[in-house]
Design an enzyme around this catalytic site. Structure first.
Site: not given
Ligand code: 13P
Length: 341
Positions: A32, A177, A222, A263-265, A294
């Site tokens: 990042r 998650e 999650k 959010s995953g991208g 992100r």
């Molecule tokens: P993102 O929202 O960037 O996908 O990250 C969330 C997260 O904690 C991934 O493990």
């Protein structure tokens, strides 16, 4: 005073608040920082995260909890205040990522298994002592025409359930998650394939949680949203919302107090629009909110650029995204609020 897991879990996901995922591992935060040309050191990581945690409006009004990397849990702000105390002072709950990463899985090309169970009970006791009241473990599921394999899915679900049980015994709420990757390789699956995989993944995870006697009222899920791959995006906001809610209703017991998406991208605005559409359109048995990394941080990181004279600009950018996502958690985000800012 004894704290109930159920109460912590409810606090994490209700009231139009959501989670800030600031738990990037040392190697991820370096990636990042590379995007703004900043060297990743213990001090630059501290400065960046301190900027976020001192964004008062965001932290007080929109962020219920922060997921930390172990380094941050024990780190102090520039003036010597523990970073955990900044989070608590804003009425937000400190949390901790406890897995040690997704590693290539043996004899399973293209798939990973998340590690970190050995010695976890001892680490959880230390984290609780340091103020953490929830934890996160991310299992990663690849999607393609042929993946995931059942062996990899089962192993990841089993690890998630063992982790969740250990957390609850330690007085810590587990965020469970299982992430079906939107931005993995090749990332060209359609939304129907994501429906199929996410549904199977969630079913398998909840079976494992039941076998490990995990109390569903004392956890937070999650998941990924149900969405087409990053290199094949076509589905509309309404379609992503509709498919996601259907899959969740088919698989997530109503005893779970809340679901906080990754959010995953997705772009920052997509992640907000999808969450808002779900909350505006459907009646659901659980609270639905965000646990974005992100999608909450991208704009703030850019506005800050690693320069102390830009701290206020970074905080404004973070506060804006936190406010937009808080509105989305209540189903009342509108696109023109983005322009107004
Ligand atoms: P993102 O929202 O960037 O996908 O990250 C969330 C997260 O904690 C991934 O493990």
């Amino acid at each position: 005073m004894s704290e109930r897991l159920e109460d912590i879990a409810v606090k994490m996901v209700t009231g139009g608040k959501g989670l800030l995922a600031a738990d990037e591992s040392t190697s991820t935060i370096k990636k990042r920082f590379d995007t703004i040309g900043l060297e990743s050191t213990a001090d630059s990581r501290r400065d960046y995260r301190e900027m976020l945690f001192r964004a008062d409006e965001a932290m007080n009004d929109y962020i219920s909890g922060v997921i930390l990397y172990e380094e941050t849990l024990f780190q102090k702000a520039a003036d010597g205040t523990p970073l955990v105390e900044l989070i608590k002072a804003a009425g937000s709950i400190p949390g901790i990522k406890v897995d040690t990463g997704a590693k290539p899985m043996a004899l399973a090309p293209g798939e990973t298994i998340t590690e970190g169970l050995d010695g976890l009970a001892d680490r959880l006791a230390r984290y609780h002592e340091a103020g953490a009241r929830f934890a996160k473990w991310r299992g990663v599921i690849a999607i393609s025409d042929t993946l995931p394999t059942y062996g990899s899915l089962k192993a990841n679900a089993h690890a998630l359930a063992r982790y969740a049980a250990l957390c609850q015994e330690a007085g810590i709420v587990p965020i469970v998650e299982p992430e079906c990757l939107m931005d993995g390789k090749p990332g060209n699956h359609d939304i129907a394939r994501c429906v199929e995989v996410t549904e199977f993944v969630l079913r398998t995870v909840f079976n494992e949680l039941a076998e490990m006697k995990v109390d569903l009222e004392g956890m937070v899920l999650k998941p990924n949203m149900v969405i087409d791959g990053k290199n094949a995006r076509k589905a509309s906001v309404a379609e992503v919302a509709e498919r996601t809610v259907r899959v969740l209703k088919a698989t997530v017991p109503a005893a779970v107090p809340g679901i906080a998406f990754l959010s995953g991208g997705q772009s920052t605005e997509e992640a907000t629009a999808h969450l808002s559409a779900m909350n505006a359109t459907y009646d659901m048995p659980w609270a639905l909110t965000f646990s974005y990394g992100r999608a909450l941080q991208e704009d703030a990181l850019k506005a800050w650029g690693g320069k102390c004279e830009n701290v206020a600009a970074g905080q404004r950018a973070f506060t804006h995204r936190a406010r937009m996502n808080s509105l989305a958690a209540k189903g009342s985000w509108k696109k023109d609020l983005e322009k107004a800012a």
